[in-house]
Design a protein around this motif. Structure first.
Motif, short mmCIF file in Angstrom:
data_model
loop_
_atom_site.label_atom_id
_atom_site.label_comp_id
_atom_site.label_asym_id
_atom_site.label_seq_id
_atom_site.Cartn_x
_atom_site.Cartn_y
_atom_site.Cartn_z
N ALA A 1 0.83 -1.21 0.00
CA ALA A 1 0.00 0.00 0.00
C ALA A 1 0.86 1.25 0.00
O ALA A 1 0.50 2.26 -0.61
N LEU A 2 1.99 1.21 0.68
CA LEU A 2 2.86 2.38 0.76
C LEU A 2 3.69 2.57 -0.51
O LEU A 2 4.04 3.70 -0.86
N LEU A 3 4.04 1.51 -1.16
CA LEU A 3 4.90 1.57 -2.34
C LEU A 3 4.19 0.96 -3.54
O LEU A 3 4.56 -0.11 -4.01
N PRO A 4 3.15 1.63 -4.06
CA PRO A 4 2.37 1.00 -5.13
C PRO A 4 3.17 0.76 -6.40
O PRO A 4 3.00 -0.26 -7.06
N THR A 5 4.07 1.67 -6.76
CA THR A 5 4.84 1.43 -7.99
C THR A 5 5.81 0.28 -7.81
O THR A 5 5.94 -0.55 -8.70
N GLY A 6 6.45 0.23 -6.69
CA GLY A 6 7.35 -0.88 -6.43
C GLY A 6 6.61 -2.20 -6.38
O GLY A 6 7.07 -3.23 -6.88
N TRP A 7 5.43 -2.16 -5.80
CA TRP A 7 4.61 -3.37 -5.70
C TRP A 7 4.14 -3.82 -7.08
O TRP A 7 4.20 -4.99 -7.43
N ALA A 8 3.69 -2.87 -7.89
CA ALA A 8 3.21 -3.20 -9.22
C ALA A 8 4.35 -3.71 -10.11
O ALA A 8 4.17 -4.67 -10.86
N SER A 9 5.51 -3.10 -10.00
CA SER A 9 6.63 -3.57 -10.81
C SER A 9 7.09 -4.94 -10.32
O SER A 9 7.52 -5.78 -11.11
N PHE A 10 6.99 -5.16 -9.03
CA PHE A 10 7.35 -6.46 -8.48
C PHE A 10 6.41 -7.54 -9.05
O PHE A 10 6.83 -8.63 -9.38
N LEU A 11 5.15 -7.22 -9.17
CA LEU A 11 4.18 -8.16 -9.70
C LEU A 11 4.20 -8.22 -11.24
O LEU A 11 3.56 -9.07 -11.83
N GLY A 12 4.93 -7.32 -11.85
CA GLY A 12 5.04 -7.32 -13.30
C GLY A 12 3.89 -6.61 -14.00
O GLY A 12 3.60 -6.88 -15.16
N LEU A 13 3.22 -5.72 -13.30
CA LEU A 13 2.08 -5.03 -13.88
C LEU A 13 2.49 -3.79 -14.67
O LEU A 13 1.73 -3.31 -15.49
N ILE A 14 3.65 -3.28 -14.38
CA ILE A 14 4.10 -2.06 -15.08
C ILE A 14 5.26 -2.42 -15.99
O ILE A 14 6.15 -3.11 -15.69
#
Length: 81
Positions: free
Chosen positions: A68-81
């Motif tokens: 929740a705090l790091l949405p871009t990092g989380w999304a890139s980690f999941l491969g969404l970006i």
């Protein structure tokens, strides 16, 4: 507590012939000790299971909080970006 090699032996016993009474008493004493240790083991297992479950909940909460705090990092980690 006695060593297993130090089983008490009575020399004369009217009911069993002499050499089993001490061993039977020794086994009964040990079975009581085993019952006490088994109950303590079950209690420790239950406590450890609860502690492990709480730890996994904390790890999961930490992962969700970081997501929740790091949405871009989380999304890139999941491969969404």
């Amino acid at each position: 507590m006695k060593n297993d090699l130090e089983i008490p032996i009575q020399e004369a016993c009217g009911s069993c012939g002499g050499k089993t009474c001490g061993a039977v008493r020794h086994i009964e004493d040990l079975s009581h000790d085993v019952d006490v240790l088994r109950a303590e083991l079950r209690r420790c297992e239950k406590t450890n299971a609860e502690d492990t479950r709480r730890l996994w909940y904390k790890v999961g909460g930490l992962i969700v909080a970081l997501g929740a705090l790091l949405p871009t990092g989380w999304a890139s980690f999941l491969g969404l970006i």
